[in-house]
Write an enzyme that holds these catalytic residues in place. Structure first.
Site, PDB file in Angstrom:
ATOM      1  N   LYS A   3       6.222   5.050 -24.621  1.00  0.00           N
ATOM      2  CA  LYS A   3       6.869   5.879 -23.612  1.00  0.00           C
ATOM      3  C   LYS A   3       7.117   5.060 -22.339  1.00  0.00           C
ATOM      4  O   LYS A   3       6.242   4.354 -21.864  1.00  0.00           O
ATOM      5  CB  LYS A   3       6.017   7.112 -23.316  1.00  0.00           C
ATOM      6  CG  LYS A   3       5.879   8.033 -24.532  1.00  0.00           C
ATOM      7  CD  LYS A   3       4.983   9.210 -24.227  1.00  0.00           C
ATOM      8  CE  LYS A   3       4.924  10.171 -25.425  1.00  0.00           C
ATOM      9  NZ  LYS A   3       4.290   9.561 -26.610  1.00  0.00           N
TER      10      LYS A   3
ATOM     11  N   GLU B 122       4.592  13.553 -37.468  1.00  0.00           N
ATOM     12  CA  GLU B 122       3.649  14.258 -36.612  1.00  0.00           C
ATOM     13  C   GLU B 122       4.144  15.681 -36.335  1.00  0.00           C
ATOM     14  O   GLU B 122       5.322  15.996 -36.524  1.00  0.00           O
ATOM     15  CB  GLU B 122       3.463  13.510 -35.298  1.00  0.00           C
ATOM     16  CG  GLU B 122       4.731  13.421 -34.458  1.00  0.00           C
ATOM     17  CD  GLU B 122       4.436  13.090 -33.012  1.00  0.00           C
ATOM     18  OE1 GLU B 122       3.962  13.997 -32.305  1.00  0.00           O
ATOM     19  OE2 GLU B 122       4.708  11.952 -32.594  1.00  0.00           O
TER      20      GLU B 122
ATOM     21  N   ASP C 214      -4.115   6.038 -28.891  1.00  0.00           N
ATOM     22  CA  ASP C 214      -3.273   5.514 -29.973  1.00  0.00           C
ATOM     23  C   ASP C 214      -3.592   4.052 -30.261  1.00  0.00           C
ATOM     24  O   ASP C 214      -3.624   3.629 -31.426  1.00  0.00           O
ATOM     25  CB  ASP C 214      -1.786   5.616 -29.604  1.00  0.00           C
ATOM     26  CG  ASP C 214      -1.278   7.035 -29.501  1.00  0.00           C
ATOM     27  OD1 ASP C 214      -2.038   7.964 -29.843  1.00  0.00           O
ATOM     28  OD2 ASP C 214      -0.122   7.217 -29.074  1.00  0.00           O
TER      29      ASP C 214
ATOM     30  N   VAL D  38       0.045  11.173 -32.366  1.00  0.00           N
ATOM     31  CA  VAL D  38       0.211   9.910 -33.090  1.00  0.00           C
ATOM     32  C   VAL D  38      -1.101   9.458 -33.705  1.00  0.00           C
ATOM     33  O   VAL D  38      -1.172   9.115 -34.897  1.00  0.00           O
ATOM     34  CB  VAL D  38       0.778   8.818 -32.154  1.00  0.00           C
ATOM     35  CG1 VAL D  38       0.659   7.439 -32.802  1.00  0.00           C
ATOM     36  CG2 VAL D  38       2.231   9.102 -31.816  1.00  0.00           C
TER      37      VAL D  38
END
Length: 354
Positions: A168, A34, A151, A115
């Site tokens: 995360k 990415e 995502d 992402v």
């Protein structure tokens, strides 16, 4: 930004670099990367240094890096030196999720891919392995906000293997794992039976399946292809090492303070994640950023090895298939040259009884 009505259909087709094209044509391993971490995740000029380092890690493992970005309304799969430098230096580079791709292409805009956008473009181009830091997921307080990362749904319908350090840690990890299960997205723990915690080696949450080698991941990919069915991603959760992780006590304290500050300031929606991540960097004196980079490096190196194992398996399959085809062709030729003699024995029909 106004949209460009005259934008051609041709410019909506991703542009593959010559190196990536050649690698795909020869079944050479390729790893998608990415570009958001370059444009928006790191300070300048360190962002360019890290981008070059990550591409170097892919190359050192024998694979081709394919950093992905949108430049002047065209998606690029694999960036040259000048393009990489532009993404790292241009402050006008936008942040593009999957939903932003069509408007960005139509407007002739430039942006770094998240992402969801990277996974979509990589899979569209035929790439099978993608390395990133951590995925998005279900946000804390989801029952009130209904806030979850794009995502998740994108990965539920995109057939690509994603190597990451979990999601995360600012997110609701148990809820995210439950959501991935609901969406039918398979999760493998790489060398662990616990789901990683992004900055932390472990979130404490279990994973159902553990693999220990790149070849084992490639075997799961092959089995997944053979089964068919709905296309979805395969997540390989690769934990940051214990020595490189953020101190867990420091992480928990700073995150608690950051969440409280977020509520007090009324920060909601897309502003939540960057605010919390920034608070973590500040509150840990930059240690969270170093843990993030350690995780990304590990993921990129592992992704290159998985891509290599996948390419080797694909080549072995092709060789086996060619051998079978050759044998079948030879048998057909032999049969044509030496036909099986027909039974010429005459059979007299018995006389009818009188």
């Amino acid at each position: 930004m106004p949209l460009n009505a005259s934008h051609s259909a041709h410019s909506c087709i991703p542009a593959l670099s010559a190196e990536v094209q050649a690698a795909l044509a020869s079944h050479h391993p390729v790893v998608a990367l990415e570009s958001t971490i370059i444009a928006h995740g790191l300070p300048r000029p360190r962002n360019l240094q890290v981008a070059e380092e990550l591409e170097g890690l892919v190359r050192s493992a024998g694979a081709v890096p394919a950093t992905i970005a949108v430049l002047d309304g065209r998606a690029h799969i694999g960036l040259d030196k000048a393009q990489l430098e532009r993404v790292a230096a241009d402050p006008s580079i936008r942040k593009l999720g999957h939903r932003d791709l069509a408007p960005a292409l139509a407007a002739g805009a430039s942006g770094a891919t998240t992402v969801s956008a990277t996974a979509f473009l990589a899979a569209h181009a035929g790439l099978r392995v993608f390395a990133t830091g951590g995925l998005g997921g279900v946000h804390r307080g989801w029952t009130e906000t209904q806030d979850e990362s794009a995502d998740l749904r994108l990965l539920a319908r995109t057939g690509i293997t994603v190597v990451c350090a979990g999601v995360k840690s600012i997110l609701d990890i148990p809820a995210t794992l439950q959501r991935l299960e609901t969406l039918g997205v398979a999760v493998l723990g790489y060398g662990t039976d616990r789901f990683p915690g992004f900055y932390l080696n472990s979130s404490g949450e279990p994973v159902d399946w553990t693999v220990r080698t790149p070849e084992a991941v490639a075997e799961v990919m092959r089995a997944k292809d053979a089964l068919g069915g709905p296309g979805s991603a395969l997540i390989v959760a690769n934990p940051v090492s214990v020595k490189d992780q953020l101190d867990p006590a420091l992480h928990d304290r700073v995150l608690t303070e950051a969440l409280a500050a977020c509520r007090e300031r009324g920060i909601v929606g897309q502003a939540v994640t960057p605010f919390l991540l920034d608070q973590l960097v500040r509150g840990t004196g930059g240690a969270s950023l170093e843990a993030n980079l350690a995780a990304v490096r590990g993921n990129v190196s592992l992704a290159a090895r998985i891509s290599g194992a996948w390419a080797a398996a694909a080549q072995d399959t092709a060789v086996h298939r060619n051998a079978q085809d050759t044998a079948a062709h030879q048998n057909a030729q032999d049969t044509a040259a030496h036909p099986t003699p027909q039974d010429t024995t005459s059979h007299r029909r018995p006389a009818a009884g009188r």
